[in-house]
Design an enzyme around this catalytic site. Structure first.
Site, PDB file in Angstrom:
ATOM      1  N   GLU A   1      22.680  61.649  44.761  1.00 16.03           N
ATOM      2  CA  GLU A   1      22.172  63.019  44.644  1.00 16.03           C
ATOM      3  C   GLU A   1      21.441  63.447  45.915  1.00 16.03           C
ATOM      4  O   GLU A   1      21.595  64.587  46.374  1.00 16.03           O
ATOM      5  CB  GLU A   1      21.217  63.135  43.442  1.00 16.03           C
ATOM      6  CG  GLU A   1      21.861  62.810  42.112  1.00 16.03           C
ATOM      7  CD  GLU A   1      21.689  61.354  41.707  1.00 16.03           C
ATOM      8  OE1 GLU A   1      21.515  61.091  40.501  1.00 16.03           O
ATOM      9  OE2 GLU A   1      21.735  60.473  42.595  1.00 16.03           O
TER      10      GLU A   1
ATOM     11  N   SER B   1      46.953  19.710  50.746  1.00 17.98           N
ATOM     12  CA  SER B   1      46.666  21.144  50.688  1.00 17.98           C
ATOM     13  C   SER B   1      47.971  21.911  50.481  1.00 17.98           C
ATOM     14  O   SER B   1      49.068  21.378  50.711  1.00 17.98           O
ATOM     15  CB  SER B   1      45.970  21.625  51.967  1.00 17.98           C
ATOM     16  OG  SER B   1      46.822  21.440  53.079  1.00 17.98           O
TER      17      SER B   1
ATOM     18  N   ARG C   1      36.654  39.288  46.762  1.00 17.74           N
ATOM     19  CA  ARG C   1      35.387  38.552  46.911  1.00 17.74           C
ATOM     20  C   ARG C   1      34.293  39.447  47.463  1.00 17.74           C
ATOM     21  O   ARG C   1      33.143  39.375  47.044  1.00 17.74           O
ATOM     22  CB  ARG C   1      35.585  37.349  47.833  1.00 17.74           C
ATOM     23  CG  ARG C   1      36.403  36.217  47.249  1.00 17.74           C
ATOM     24  CD  ARG C   1      36.618  35.123  48.276  1.00 17.74           C
ATOM     25  NE  ARG C   1      37.380  33.996  47.741  1.00 17.74           N
ATOM     26  CZ  ARG C   1      37.773  32.948  48.448  1.00 17.74           C
ATOM     27  NH1 ARG C   1      37.462  32.893  49.743  1.00 17.74           N
ATOM     28  NH2 ARG C   1      38.459  31.979  47.887  1.00 17.74           N
TER      29      ARG C   1
ATOM     30  N   LEU D   1      38.431  27.546  34.153  1.00 14.10           N
ATOM     31  CA  LEU D   1      39.015  28.792  33.667  1.00 14.10           C
ATOM     32  C   LEU D   1      39.230  28.762  32.160  1.00 14.10           C
ATOM     33  O   LEU D   1      38.951  29.741  31.457  1.00 14.10           O
ATOM     34  CB  LEU D   1      40.338  29.064  34.393  1.00 14.10           C
ATOM     35  CG  LEU D   1      40.200  29.447  35.876  1.00 14.10           C
ATOM     36  CD1 LEU D   1      41.535  29.284  36.597  1.00 14.10           C
ATOM     37  CD2 LEU D   1      39.698  30.881  36.024  1.00 14.10           C
TER      38      LEU D   1
END
Length: 315
Positions: A46, A167, A183, A264
């Site tokens: 505002e 990897s 992220r 998860l």
């Protein structure tokens, strides 16, 4: 109000723990000023909108639109409601009320008590969705939880590991950049100990310009003091209720969970998640650690260079 929401989104990743807010000032169907909350600790939407008006004398005949109720208390900045009253603006249109216990209707009351015509609940659902992190934190007393993982086309999220140095990449470079952008938009990132031990992830925004999230490492209670951990991680219990309470106490409004299958699944099976973002590569492994399974279909899918992103919301 749609324009307020467009402006408000520009503050994503920079205003937490404040909400994203945009403001538009209209005189005789013409926009004469607009602004948004750019950074935590700086002027609110505002105030920035009022400062952008080149003919302040028009304010006494104008309407200000704002997607969230103007604040009525002193924080990092003075109350926006007081400033609106001071300008003499006669009409305020608000998307949705502020769930913060220091506001929550008090801004609307202050404006009305000053004789200002106040209209509320304009595109309220869209306004609340934009600030889902802020609303979840203040209404549910926990952060907004985003689950994120990558999986192969045949549903595997991790290789068969023969040594700690193994990897791999599942998705293309474009999706890696997007993941780092995500992220930068959240306050915190969380993983489990196995992900840390196997991958030693940096959990930074190195592929995208933005703020690095605070890093949290979730551990079983009996391992909290017995395992070596890096100094830049905050340790929290593997008990989910305790972990979420710790994040709430740390004033974390949103967390992106980039853990392995065990971490998860902890969130999925408990139902304590708000959104899942699943990155799907085009390769097939035929073996490895299966990716988590969410029973409901994707709400939105995007294809980028033969890879896909699936968004699922916990309805």
């Amino acid at each position: 109000m749609h324009r307020c929401l467009q402006l408000a989104r520009l503050g994503l990743g920079n205003v937490q723990p404040n909400p994203m807010v945009g403001a538009v000032i209209v005189h005789n169907n013409r926009i004469i000023g607009e602004g948004y909350h750019r950074k935590y600790g700086e002027a609110h939407a505002e105030i920035n909108a009022l400062r952008s008006v080149k003919e302040p004398e028009l304010l006494k005949e104008s309407t200000i639109y704002v997607n969230l109720e103007p604040c009525s208390h002193y924080g990092k900045t003075p109350p926006c409601a007081d400033k609106l009253i001071e300008t003499g603006i006669p009409r305020v249109v608000i998307g949705t009320c502020d769930p913060h216990d220091k506001v929550n209707g008090k801004g609307v009351s202050k404006l009305r008590n000053a004789g200002i015509d106040v209209i509320t609940n304009v595109l309220a659902k869209e306004c609340e969705k934009l600030n889902c992190r802020f609303f979840t934190y203040h209404k549910k007393h926990r952060p907004y939880i985003i689950l994120k993982w990558a999986q192969t086309a045949d549903g595997y999220m991790d290789i068969v590991r023969h040594s700690p140095s193994d990897s791999y990449w599942i998705t293309n470079q474009e999706l890696r950049v997007i993941a780092h952008k995500w992220r930068s938009e959240e306050q915190a990132i969380l993983i489990g100990y196995n992900t840390y031990a196997n991958d030693h992830p940096q959990l930074t925004t190195r592929y995208y310009p933005g703020n690095n999230p605070r890093k949290y490492l979730m551990l079983d209670k009996n391992r909290l003091n017995n395992l070596p951990t890096p100094p830049d991680f905050n340790l929290i219990s593997n008990d989910l209720e305790e972990a979420l309470h710790a994040l709430y106490e740390d004033k974390i409004q949103s967390v992106i969970v980039e853990g392995g299958r065990k971490t998860l699944d902890l969130f999925i099976q408990s139902g304590l998640w708000d959104e899942a973002r699943i990155l799907v590569g085009n390769q097939k492994w035929s073996e490895g650690t299966p990716a988590p399974i969410i029973s409901q279909n994707a709400d939105k899918t995007l294809e980028i260079n033969h890879n896909e992103i699936h968004w699922v919301y916990n309805h």
